[in-house]
Design a protein around this motif. Structure first.
Motif, PDB file in Angstrom:
ATOM      1  N   THR A  50     -61.226 -40.924  45.117  1.00 34.41           N
ATOM      2  CA  THR A  50     -60.897 -39.718  45.881  1.00 34.41           C
ATOM      3  C   THR A  50     -62.118 -38.818  46.018  1.00 34.41           C
ATOM      4  O   THR A  50     -62.367 -38.247  47.096  1.00 34.41           O
ATOM      5  CB  THR A  50     -59.753 -38.950  45.192  1.00 34.41           C
ATOM      6  OG1 THR A  50     -58.595 -39.794  45.106  1.00 34.41           O
ATOM      7  CG2 THR A  50     -59.394 -37.700  45.972  1.00 34.41           C
ATOM      8  N   MET A  51     -62.888 -38.699  44.958  1.00 33.89           N
ATOM      9  CA  MET A  51     -64.115 -37.907  45.033  1.00 33.89           C
ATOM     10  C   MET A  51     -65.093 -38.521  46.020  1.00 33.89           C
ATOM     11  O   MET A  51     -65.792 -37.807  46.751  1.00 33.89           O
ATOM     12  CB  MET A  51     -64.753 -37.802  43.647  1.00 33.89           C
ATOM     13  CG  MET A  51     -63.932 -37.011  42.634  1.00 33.89           C
ATOM     14  SD  MET A  51     -63.569 -35.317  43.205  1.00 33.89           S
ATOM     15  CE  MET A  51     -65.224 -34.646  43.295  1.00 33.89           C
ATOM     16  N   GLY A  52     -65.151 -39.846  46.055  1.00 36.40           N
ATOM     17  CA  GLY A  52     -66.007 -40.508  47.035  1.00 36.40           C
ATOM     18  C   GLY A  52     -65.572 -40.213  48.459  1.00 36.40           C
ATOM     19  O   GLY A  52     -66.419 -39.961  49.340  1.00 36.40           O
ATOM     20  N   ASN A  70     -66.676 -47.753  58.789  1.00 32.90           N
ATOM     21  CA  ASN A  70     -67.765 -46.976  58.205  1.00 32.90           C
ATOM     22  C   ASN A  70     -67.420 -46.480  56.803  1.00 32.90           C
ATOM     23  O   ASN A  70     -66.384 -46.861  56.221  1.00 32.90           O
ATOM     24  CB  ASN A  70     -68.150 -45.820  59.127  1.00 32.90           C
ATOM     25  CG  ASN A  70     -67.010 -44.826  59.324  1.00 32.90           C
ATOM     26  OD1 ASN A  70     -65.934 -44.965  58.747  1.00 32.90           O
ATOM     27  ND2 ASN A  70     -67.242 -43.813  60.145  1.00 32.90           N
ATOM     28  N   LEU A  71     -68.268 -45.620  56.249  1.00 30.83           N
ATOM     29  CA  LEU A  71     -68.137 -45.204  54.855  1.00 30.83           C
ATOM     30  C   LEU A  71     -66.828 -44.450  54.592  1.00 30.83           C
ATOM     31  O   LEU A  71     -66.165 -44.689  53.572  1.00 30.83           O
ATOM     32  CB  LEU A  71     -69.331 -44.322  54.466  1.00 30.83           C
ATOM     33  CG  LEU A  71     -69.428 -43.914  52.999  1.00 30.83           C
ATOM     34  CD1 LEU A  71     -69.625 -45.136  52.119  1.00 30.83           C
ATOM     35  CD2 LEU A  71     -70.571 -42.918  52.787  1.00 30.83           C
ATOM     36  N   SER A  72     -66.447 -43.551  55.485  1.00 30.39           N
ATOM     37  CA  SER A  72     -65.201 -42.804  55.278  1.00 30.39           C
ATOM     38  C   SER A  72     -63.986 -43.723  55.378  1.00 30.39           C
ATOM     39  O   SER A  72     -63.014 -43.562  54.629  1.00 30.39           O
ATOM     40  CB  SER A  72     -65.095 -41.658  56.295  1.00 30.39           C
ATOM     41  OG  SER A  72     -66.049 -40.657  56.027  1.00 30.39           O
ATOM     42  N   TYR A  73     -64.024 -44.677  56.286  1.00 24.03           N
ATOM     43  CA  TYR A  73     -62.926 -45.644  56.380  1.00 24.03           C
ATOM     44  C   TYR A  73     -62.842 -46.469  55.097  1.00 24.03           C
ATOM     45  O   TYR A  73     -61.756 -46.734  54.574  1.00 24.03           O
ATOM     46  CB  TYR A  73     -63.139 -46.549  57.585  1.00 24.03           C
ATOM     47  CG  TYR A  73     -62.061 -47.593  57.768  1.00 24.03           C
ATOM     48  CD1 TYR A  73     -60.805 -47.258  58.248  1.00 24.03           C
ATOM     49  CD2 TYR A  73     -62.303 -48.931  57.446  1.00 24.03           C
ATOM     50  CE1 TYR A  73     -59.810 -48.211  58.409  1.00 24.03           C
ATOM     51  CE2 TYR A  73     -61.325 -49.891  57.606  1.00 24.03           C
ATOM     52  CZ  TYR A  73     -60.082 -49.536  58.083  1.00 24.03           C
ATOM     53  OH  TYR A  73     -59.104 -50.491  58.234  1.00 24.03           O
ATOM     54  N   PHE A  74     -63.998 -46.879  54.596  1.00 24.88           N
ATOM     55  CA  PHE A  74     -64.071 -47.644  53.354  1.00 24.88           C
ATOM     56  C   PHE A  74     -63.407 -46.874  52.214  1.00 24.88           C
ATOM     57  O   PHE A  74     -62.533 -47.405  51.505  1.00 24.88           O
ATOM     58  CB  PHE A  74     -65.545 -47.943  53.050  1.00 24.88           C
ATOM     59  CG  PHE A  74     -65.838 -48.317  51.633  1.00 24.88           C
ATOM     60  CD1 PHE A  74     -65.561 -49.592  51.160  1.00 24.88           C
ATOM     61  CD2 PHE A  74     -66.397 -47.383  50.755  1.00 24.88           C
ATOM     62  CE1 PHE A  74     -65.840 -49.936  49.843  1.00 24.88           C
ATOM     63  CE2 PHE A  74     -66.683 -47.718  49.442  1.00 24.88           C
ATOM     64  CZ  PHE A  74     -66.399 -49.001  48.987  1.00 24.88           C
ATOM     65  N   PHE A  75     -63.787 -45.621  52.010  1.00 30.56           N
ATOM     66  CA  PHE A  75     -63.218 -44.834  50.912  1.00 30.56           C
ATOM     67  C   PHE A  75     -61.745 -44.525  51.148  1.00 30.56           C
ATOM     68  O   PHE A  75     -60.947 -44.487  50.192  1.00 30.56           O
ATOM     69  CB  PHE A  75     -64.008 -43.541  50.721  1.00 30.56           C
ATOM     70  CG  PHE A  75     -65.215 -43.693  49.852  1.00 30.56           C
ATOM     71  CD1 PHE A  75     -65.082 -44.067  48.522  1.00 30.56           C
ATOM     72  CD2 PHE A  75     -66.489 -43.473  50.349  1.00 30.56           C
ATOM     73  CE1 PHE A  75     -66.195 -44.213  47.708  1.00 30.56           C
ATOM     74  CE2 PHE A  75     -67.609 -43.620  49.539  1.00 30.56           C
ATOM     75  CZ  PHE A  75     -67.465 -43.994  48.214  1.00 30.56           C
TER      76      PHE A  75
END
Length: 612
Positions: free
Chosen positions: A459-461, A479-484
């Motif tokens: 969640t912090m990520g 992308n990175l937000s989708y990944f997290f």
């Protein structure tokens, strides 16, 4: 001839116009909120709780019928009940239909739908649930109560000092109760039997002739074989698969809200979450291969990966050929002109095997996060995002730029899924790091704490990526937000299923626990008059098991997904989905998912496991 030619031209024109409408229908979506997508998927959790309450508390449920099965052919009788049409109908109506309604007819009322499902489950428990046996209440107060068979091991001594003193004074043998493999047979009921020895009379406890009683000082619990898979994980995987199968056809009907469809570039939606969750759950399951103590040579590992990948790549090629052959509508900006989801799934085992040698030095989750960070760097600072969004399609790479480059994001999701699987699948959550385990079964509370800690870290990520770095979520580029977003949701989702299982079973001790307490009671009253002896305890509720329908879906997951894709194509070629009224669409979707799950059920009943 002239009229026939004109009719053919008109039909072709109408078909082309309808195809254009279909492509426009799935294009340009901006999505909805993350909270709504989470609530809709929560139907898989709430329906499992509803199913569990019906099975455990309703006296007419298949689980209660199996509990009452006795005789020499008990096992065959239970198998017949479990595989009956009534059992399938219960699973379908309580597990599948509510999920279908939750993402179609009641999509605008996700909060109320989840609450209504839970309220119905609570009503069933309050109305049909039996009151606790008075004897069991007394046993709980008098003796230490163990909630799991596996809390007892062959090395543990009886720690009840009162019983030890009674044994010494009366010179009696203490009863040993061995937990048997059949979890259903365990809880059919207890019978008290008075035994004789050369020194003194003593009472022993039998479990419908399926539990052996011998003298000694140690208590041993054997491993359950009826449910070799973890219930919460099986329900999570199958629920995700069923929701995916529903969505791939429902998206073509107006009854399925357009905000649930795949987003064009930036945004979040139910189907975007489903795609990533499918990859994540595949990673969780694939962790089984990394839990083996022996490490295979790299060449052998790659051969195994290729055997897994080739069928998926063949399916991807077949899907491309079939869609081109029937002039099926395409969404080019989803994966590209030739790429499809089967290709993404097919290449994952190969690339994960390449990372396998690093897993001895670094966790898979850190590898996945590293891949996602490097990929995002190239998207933001390397011009890759600009290339994906605006480059002309002039060669094989640019024609499939969305599918090729988003593969890095899906690979990162898969790697994190593998790491979560390394915690969830083994008996000891730390088995992969320790390479040994002295426990028959890890405590669920420990696993819950691990998943909760991991959930907070992820969640912090996500907050850092989405809130601080301002990287918008994009399923198209993974992308990175989708990944997290995907890995955080799925870790929390698995945790919720685990907590639900704990909540359902927390106050229901195992057969061995009840037998142990009752054995102590019998020992304490063995020399008293028969009028004062306690009656043997009786188990009133069946144990929690994985729903048979969900087990069937998991057993042939890839085949189920393939059948769903084929049927989706057939429905789209025979029905003008865009013009279908809601009630008719709901009927078609119900029949479709009934066929998909019915095939999975039939394959399990016949003992088929389709290897693709």
């Amino acid at each position: 001839m002239g009229f026939e030619s004109a009719d053919a031209v008109a039909a072709a024109t109408a078909a082309a116009a309808y195809k254009a409408e279909k492509e426009a229908w799935v294009t340009g979506h901006t999505g909805g909120s993350m909270s709504e997508a989470t609530l809709v998927t929560a139907s898989a959790l709430t329906t499992f709780i509803l199913w569990a309450c019906i099975q455990k508390y309703h006296p007419k449920s298949p689980a209660h019928q199996m509990l009452l099965a006795t005789g020499s052919s008990t096992k065959q009788t239970k198998t017949k009940i479990r595989n009956s049409f009534g059992s399938y109908l219960l699973d379908f109506s309580t597990l599948v239909v509510p999920m279908l309604l939750g993402c179609t007819l009641f999509a605008d009322y996700a909060y109320l739908w989840s609450f209504a499902t839970l309220a119905f489950a609570a009503v069933i428990k309050s109305v049909s649930g039996p009151s606790e046996d008075e004897i069991l209440k007394k046993e709980k107060k008098r003796f230490k109560w163990k909630d799991s068979d596996d809390d007892f091991t062959a090395e543990e001594e009886d720690d009840d000092e009162d019983v030890r003193n009674k044994k010494k004074s009366s010179n009696e043998d203490e009863t040993l109760i061995q937990d048997q493999q059949d979890d259903q047979d365990q809880q059919d009921g207890f019978r008290q039997r008075k035994g004789h020895s050369s020194k003194a009379d003593h009472a022993t406890v039998e479990l419908d002739d399926s539990v052996a009683t011998v003298g000694g000082k140690k208590l041993k619990a054997t491993k359950h074989e009826d449910n070799p898979h973890k219930i919460f994980l099986s329900v999570y995987r199958a629920g995700m698969m069923i929701l995916t199968c529903i969505a791939i056809l429902a998206v073509d009907f107006p009854i399925f809200p357009r905000r649930f469809g795949k987003v064009e570039v930036y945004g979040t939606s139910l189907m975007d979450l489903g795609v990533g969750s499918f990859v994540f759950s595949s990673g969780v399951v694939s962790a089984r291969g990394y839990l083996k103590k022996e490490t295979l040579p790299f060449t052998k590992q790659m051969m195994i990966a290729l055997r897994t990948s080739i069928p998926l790549l063949v399916l991807g090629l077949g899907r491309y050929i079939s869609t081109k052959g029937v002039d099926y509508q395409e969404h080019v900006t989803e994966y590209g002109m030739h790429w499809n989801f089967f290709f993404t799934l097919g290449f994952l085992p190969i690339f994960v095997t390449l990372f396998r040698s690093l897993a001895d030095y670094i966790r898979f989750s850190l590898l996945g996060t590293g891949v996602a960070l490097v990929y995002q760097y190239f998207l933001t600072y390397g011009g890759l995002e600009e290339y994906i969004q605006h480059a002309p399609r002039v060669d094989i790479i640019s024609m499939n730029k969305e599918g090729i480059f988003s593969f890095a994001g899906y690979l990162a999701i898969f790697l994190v899924g593998v790491d979560v699987g390394l915690y969830v699948l083994p008996n000891d959550p730390y088995f992969f790091m320790r390479k040994k385990s002295n426990k028959k079964k890890a405590k669920k509370g420990k696993l819950a704490m691990i998943l909760l800690s991991l959930f907070f870290l992820l969640t912090m990520g996500f907050i850092t990526s989405y809130g601080i770095l301002r990287v918008p979520v994009s399923r198209q580029m993974a992308n990175l937000s989708y990944f997290f977003w995907v890995i955080t949701f799925n870790t929390g989702y698995i945790l919720c299923f685990l907590l639900a299982e704990i909540a359902i079973t927390i106050n229901e001790p195992s057969a061995l626990a009840i037998a142990r307490a009752q054995a102590k009671a019998n020992l304490s009253t063995a020399t008293s008059s028969s009028s004062k002896k306690r009656l043997a305890a009786t188990v009133q509720l069946p144990p929690l098991t994985c729903p048979p329908l969900l087990e069937a879906v998991n057993k042939n997951g890839l085949a189920v997904f393939l059948v769903a894709n084929i049927m989706t194509g057939l429905v789209n070629m025979t029905v003008k989905t865009l013009y279908t009224p809601n009630l008719q669409a709901l009927g078609i979707l119900t029949a479709y998912i009934a066929v998909v799950t019915g095939l999975a059920w039939s394959w399990q009943v016949m003992g088929w496991k389709l290897k693709l």
